[in-house]
Design a protein around this motif. Structure first.
Motif, PDB file in Angstrom:
ATOM      1  N   GLU A 187       0.825  -1.202   0.000  1.00  0.00           N
ATOM      2  CA  GLU A 187       0.000   0.000   0.000  1.00  0.00           C
ATOM      3  C   GLU A 187       0.868   1.265   0.000  1.00  0.00           C
ATOM      4  O   GLU A 187       0.546   2.250  -0.679  1.00  0.00           O
ATOM      5  N   MET A 188       1.981   1.238   0.709  1.00  0.00           N
ATOM      6  CA  MET A 188       2.887   2.390   0.707  1.00  0.00           C
ATOM      7  C   MET A 188       3.510   2.590  -0.678  1.00  0.00           C
ATOM      8  O   MET A 188       3.663   3.734  -1.138  1.00  0.00           O
ATOM      9  N   MET A 189       3.832   1.502  -1.348  1.00  0.00           N
ATOM     10  CA  MET A 189       4.390   1.611  -2.697  1.00  0.00           C
ATOM     11  C   MET A 189       3.333   2.109  -3.683  1.00  0.00           C
ATOM     12  O   MET A 189       3.640   2.868  -4.614  1.00  0.00           O
ATOM     13  N   ARG A 190       2.081   1.712  -3.455  1.00  0.00           N
ATOM     14  CA  ARG A 190       0.990   2.197  -4.308  1.00  0.00           C
ATOM     15  C   ARG A 190       0.869   3.731  -4.190  1.00  0.00           C
ATOM     16  O   ARG A 190       0.696   4.424  -5.190  1.00  0.00           O
ATOM     17  N   GLN A 191       0.971   4.229  -2.976  1.00  0.00           N
ATOM     18  CA  GLN A 191       0.896   5.670  -2.757  1.00  0.00           C
ATOM     19  C   GLN A 191       2.094   6.386  -3.390  1.00  0.00           C
ATOM     20  O   GLN A 191       1.954   7.454  -3.999  1.00  0.00           O
ATOM     21  N   LEU A 192       3.276   5.790  -3.255  1.00  0.00           N
ATOM     22  CA  LEU A 192       4.488   6.412  -3.795  1.00  0.00           C
ATOM     23  C   LEU A 192       4.399   6.573  -5.311  1.00  0.00           C
ATOM     24  O   LEU A 192       4.779   7.618  -5.859  1.00  0.00           O
ATOM     25  N   TYR A 193       3.881   5.543  -5.981  1.00  0.00           N
ATOM     26  CA  TYR A 193       3.855   5.552  -7.441  1.00  0.00           C
ATOM     27  C   TYR A 193       2.533   6.059  -8.024  1.00  0.00           C
ATOM     28  O   TYR A 193       2.360   6.041  -9.251  1.00  0.00           O
ATOM     29  N   ALA A 194       1.626   6.522  -7.172  1.00  0.00           N
ATOM     30  CA  ALA A 194       0.335   7.031  -7.654  1.00  0.00           C
ATOM     31  C   ALA A 194       0.479   8.118  -8.724  1.00  0.00           C
ATOM     32  O   ALA A 194      -0.270   8.126  -9.710  1.00  0.00           O
ATOM     33  N   PRO A 195       1.424   9.073  -8.581  1.00  0.00           N
ATOM     34  CA  PRO A 195       1.548  10.114  -9.615  1.00  0.00           C
ATOM     35  C   PRO A 195       1.889   9.573 -10.999  1.00  0.00           C
ATOM     36  O   PRO A 195       1.627  10.239 -12.003  1.00  0.00           O
ATOM     37  N   PHE A 196       2.475   8.374 -11.065  1.00  0.00           N
ATOM     38  CA  PHE A 196       2.861   7.799 -12.353  1.00  0.00           C
ATOM     39  C   PHE A 196       1.724   7.001 -12.984  1.00  0.00           C
ATOM     40  O   PHE A 196       1.876   6.467 -14.088  1.00  0.00           O
ATOM     41  N   ASN A 197       0.610   6.889 -12.281  1.00  0.00           N
ATOM     42  CA  ASN A 197      -0.522   6.087 -12.761  1.00  0.00           C
ATOM     43  C   ASN A 197      -1.789   6.928 -12.964  1.00  0.00           C
ATOM     44  O   ASN A 197      -2.887   6.397 -12.969  1.00  0.00           O
ATOM     45  N   ARG A 198      -1.620   8.227 -13.138  1.00  0.00           N
ATOM     46  CA  ARG A 198      -2.791   9.104 -13.225  1.00  0.00           C
ATOM     47  C   ARG A 198      -3.621   8.831 -14.473  1.00  0.00           C
ATOM     48  O   ARG A 198      -4.847   8.835 -14.426  1.00  0.00           O
ATOM     49  N   HIS A 199      -2.966   8.605 -15.600  1.00  0.00           N
ATOM     50  CA  HIS A 199      -3.696   8.422 -16.851  1.00  0.00           C
ATOM     51  C   HIS A 199      -4.182   6.983 -17.030  1.00  0.00           C
ATOM     52  O   HIS A 199      -5.287   6.752 -17.503  1.00  0.00           O
ATOM     53  N   HIS A 200      -3.353   6.046 -16.656  1.00  0.00           N
ATOM     54  CA  HIS A 200      -3.776   4.642 -16.655  1.00  0.00           C
ATOM     55  C   HIS A 200      -2.835   3.852 -15.753  1.00  0.00           C
ATOM     56  O   HIS A 200      -1.711   4.276 -15.493  1.00  0.00           O
ATOM     57  N   GLU A 201      -3.325   2.738 -15.277  1.00  0.00           N
ATOM     58  CA  GLU A 201      -2.561   1.925 -14.335  1.00  0.00           C
ATOM     59  C   GLU A 201      -1.385   1.261 -15.043  1.00  0.00           C
ATOM     60  O   GLU A 201      -1.551   0.534 -16.013  1.00  0.00           O
ATOM     61  N   ARG A 202      -0.198   1.541 -14.541  1.00  0.00           N
ATOM     62  CA  ARG A 202       1.010   0.973 -15.118  1.00  0.00           C
ATOM     63  C   ARG A 202       1.667  -0.050 -14.196  1.00  0.00           C
ATOM     64  O   ARG A 202       2.697  -0.625 -14.550  1.00  0.00           O
ATOM     65  N   THR A 203       1.110  -0.237 -13.011  1.00  0.00           N
ATOM     66  CA  THR A 203       1.763  -1.070 -12.005  1.00  0.00           C
ATOM     67  C   THR A 203       1.276  -2.505 -12.080  1.00  0.00           C
ATOM     68  O   THR A 203       0.070  -2.766 -12.178  1.00  0.00           O
ATOM     69  N   TYR A 204       2.228  -3.418 -12.020  1.00  0.00           N
ATOM     70  CA  TYR A 204       1.929  -4.852 -12.006  1.00  0.00           C
ATOM     71  C   TYR A 204       2.374  -5.404 -10.663  1.00  0.00           C
ATOM     72  O   TYR A 204       3.555  -5.343 -10.308  1.00  0.00           O
ATOM     73  N   TYR A 205       1.407  -5.924  -9.908  1.00  0.00           N
ATOM     74  CA  TYR A 205       1.682  -6.472  -8.589  1.00  0.00           C
ATOM     75  C   TYR A 205       1.824  -7.987  -8.699  1.00  0.00           C
ATOM     76  O   TYR A 205       1.035  -8.653  -9.367  1.00  0.00           O
ATOM     77  N   MET A 206       2.825  -8.500  -8.030  1.00  0.00           N
ATOM     78  CA  MET A 206       3.100  -9.940  -8.092  1.00  0.00           C
ATOM     79  C   MET A 206       3.891 -10.333  -6.868  1.00  0.00           C
ATOM     80  O   MET A 206       4.184  -9.506  -5.989  1.00  0.00           O
ATOM     81  N   ASP A 207       4.246 -11.624  -6.784  1.00  0.00           N
ATOM     82  CA  ASP A 207       5.081 -12.073  -5.674  1.00  0.00           C
ATOM     83  C   ASP A 207       6.521 -11.638  -5.923  1.00  0.00           C
ATOM     84  O   ASP A 207       6.907 -11.270  -7.037  1.00  0.00           O
ATOM     85  N   VAL A 208       7.317 -11.682  -4.871  1.00  0.00           N
ATOM     86  CA  VAL A 208       8.676 -11.147  -4.930  1.00  0.00           C
ATOM     87  C   VAL A 208       9.531 -11.883  -5.957  1.00  0.00           C
ATOM     88  O   VAL A 208      10.246 -11.253  -6.754  1.00  0.00           O
ATOM     89  N   ARG A 209       9.477 -13.197  -5.980  1.00  0.00           N
ATOM     90  CA  ARG A 209      10.346 -13.948  -6.890  1.00  0.00           C
ATOM     91  C   ARG A 209       9.988 -13.715  -8.351  1.00  0.00           C
ATOM     92  O   ARG A 209      10.866 -13.667  -9.213  1.00  0.00           O
ATOM     93  N   SER A 210       8.718 -13.551  -8.629  1.00  0.00           N
ATOM     94  CA  SER A 210       8.309 -13.256 -10.004  1.00  0.00           C
ATOM     95  C   SER A 210       8.834 -11.892 -10.434  1.00  0.00           C
ATOM     96  O   SER A 210       9.265 -11.712 -11.584  1.00  0.00           O
TER      97      SER A 210
END
Length: 490
Positions: A187-210
């Motif tokens: 959730e903290m990382m989501r907040q940190l990168y929120a400005p980079f996702n204003r137009h569309h979601e660019r973040t891919y969440y996964m497990d650490v090893r992936s």
């Protein structure tokens, strides 16, 4: 947000500066006092377009701090980015000593919940090792060992375009742990990168090893495309085909695309060589053999010598008495990075064969001197035959041929008439295929590219034009006769 970035190398400096540009307060830690002094004075120890201006601006705003104070750095940021080097070990695997030491210092000094982010390129399983190291340090201090979480957030920055890549990323990869601390960190990382996702979601969440594997897989795929195209270019040389036509033909397939399909003298830099080798070692450690990845490495090593082979074919093995002008030293344009640069291989091989070299690069000559001095440590006397020139035409003066090693924009449209006068012989070995072969030949040069050939009119074309004119004349006569006989009316 308050951020700490450990390491002010290429990745750490770009990460810290760009996060500060978004309004965060960033503490950048490095143990190299000389580097910190340069940064605090507004200088930048690496060349990256746009980086100096961002650093100057955010220093003035008070959003950037550069320091060697470890305890202050750990205390400062709720999110701790580890962005230290992972150089290759002797066997090609990634050296994690700097990463684990950074983790150890975090564990020794932290006094509240921390999100620890692996920004360095690290082998699969590194997050587990970082977790173990921090937990052990907390245990040594009799503190709760669950008061942190490790995130994998690999970088996907192209040198020379790193600011654009960070500010407008194709994707942001976040690998988190599946526990309560991991959910809080995500959730903290989501907040940190929120400005980079204003137009569309660019973040891919996964497990650490992936997430850790994604970085290596991406670089290995790009390196594979480069080596594949270099092999096809070498075949094109033998077959008399033109690799540029082939590139356009296959790149038009949307399943393939045009990116990373340019033939040349092989890839270099800080990422591809190191990461491809490390991926092969990761697989080997787990009992797997990545045959394709090993082939990619072999092709690249061969390709770094392709210009030398062409020069030998043209002049012979003994190059004593020959002088070559070399334009471009960095492994790619818009950077001064000399790590694994093909120019280093070419320079050493030509010097070893008795040639003299006059070299020019717009920004990388200082780094080139350091790198090449190290390469030639076993035969330093040959360095007398290597000179560096601020003016590219000065470097060309009296040379038997021009070698293009880096595709800097300033090399693309030189004054060919002046260049031809400067060279002792009008010969160009184009290691990056930046010139159109026919254009260069029309200017009176001998041209040798990588899988390129000049378009030449087929020998039957003159006869074809004669036949066309005869048919047109006969048709005109028929129309004229028909009109005079009243068979057609105007």
């Amino acid at each position: 947000m308050k951020i700490t970035v450990i390491g002010t190398g290429y990745v750490g400096l770009v990460t810290g500066a760009c996060l500060a540009e978004q309004g965060n307060h960033v503490f950048c830690l490095d143990l190299n006092q000389e580097k910190i002094d340069i940064l605090n004075a507004g200088g930048v120890p690496i060349y990256e377009p746009g980086l100096k201006e961002i650093i100057e601006r955010n220093l003035a705003y008070g959003r950037l701090i550069f320091s060697t104070d470890v305890s202050a750095a750990v205390a400062y940021g709720d999110i701790q980015f580890i962005a230290v080097g992972t150089p290759p070990s002797e066997d090609g695997s990634a050296d994690l000593s700097y990463v684990l030491e950074a983790a150890r210092q975090i564990g020794r000094h932290m006094n509240r919940f921390k999100v620890v982010v692996n920004k360095s390129t690290v082998p699969v399983g590194t997050a587990d090792k970082v977790t173990e190291v921090i937990a052990q340090e907390l245990l040594n201090r009799s503190l709760p060992s669950e008061n942190f979480s490790v995130i994998s957030n690999p970088e996907f920055l192209k040198e020379g375009a790193a600011i654009e890549d960070f500010m407008r990323p194709d994707r942001i990869v976040i690998g988190s742990q599946a526990n309560a601390a991991g959910f809080a960190a995500k959730e903290m990382m989501r907040q940190l990168y929120a400005p980079f996702n204003r137009h569309h979601e660019r973040t891919y969440y996964m497990d650490v090893r992936s997430a850790e594997l994604t970085k290596y897989a991406a670089n290995a795929m790009l390196a594979t495309r480069i080596s594949f195209m270099n092999e096809i270019a070498n075949l094109a040389d033998v077959l008399g085909a033109d690799i540029e036509s082939v590139r356009q033909g296959i790149g038009s397939d949307t399943r393939i695309g045009y990116s990373f399909l340019y033939a040349g003298t092989g890839y270099g830099g800080s990422c591809f060589p190191k990461d491809v080798s490390a991926l092969a070692k990761i697989a080997e450690h787990h009992g797997q053999e990545l045959k394709l990845i090993k082939a990619v490495e072999e092709v690249n090593e061969y390709q770094k010598n392709i210009l030398v082979k062409k020069i030998i074919n043209r002049y012979g093995k003994d190059l004593a008495g020959k002088t070559f002008c070399l334009w471009g030293l960095a492994f790619k344009p818009n950077t001064d990075d000399m790590r694994e640069a093909p120019s280093r291989v070419v320079i050493r091989n030509l010097l070893m064969r008795g040639a003299q070299i006059k070299a020019h690069d717009p920004v990388a000559m200082h780094e080139a001197r350091l790198a090449i001095n190290g390469d030639m440590s076993d035969c330093t006397e040959l360095l007398e035959d290597l000179s560096f020139h601020e003016d590219p035409l000065d470097a060309a003066q009296g040379a038997d041929a021009l070698l293009i090693m880096t595709e800097w924009k300033s090399f693309r449209s030189p004054d060919f008439h002046t260049l031809k006068q400067a060279l002792a012989a009008p010969v160009i070995f184009d290691g990056r295929n930046i010139y159109d072969p026919q254009l260069i030949i029309d200017q009176g040069f001998e041209y040798e590219g990588i899988g390129r050939k000049a378009f030449q009119e087929p020998s039957y074309l003159p006869e074809l034009f004669i036949l066309k004119n005869q048919i047109m004349n006969q048709a005109s006569q028929i129309v004229s006769d028909a009109a005079s006989g009243g068979l057609i009316q105007h």
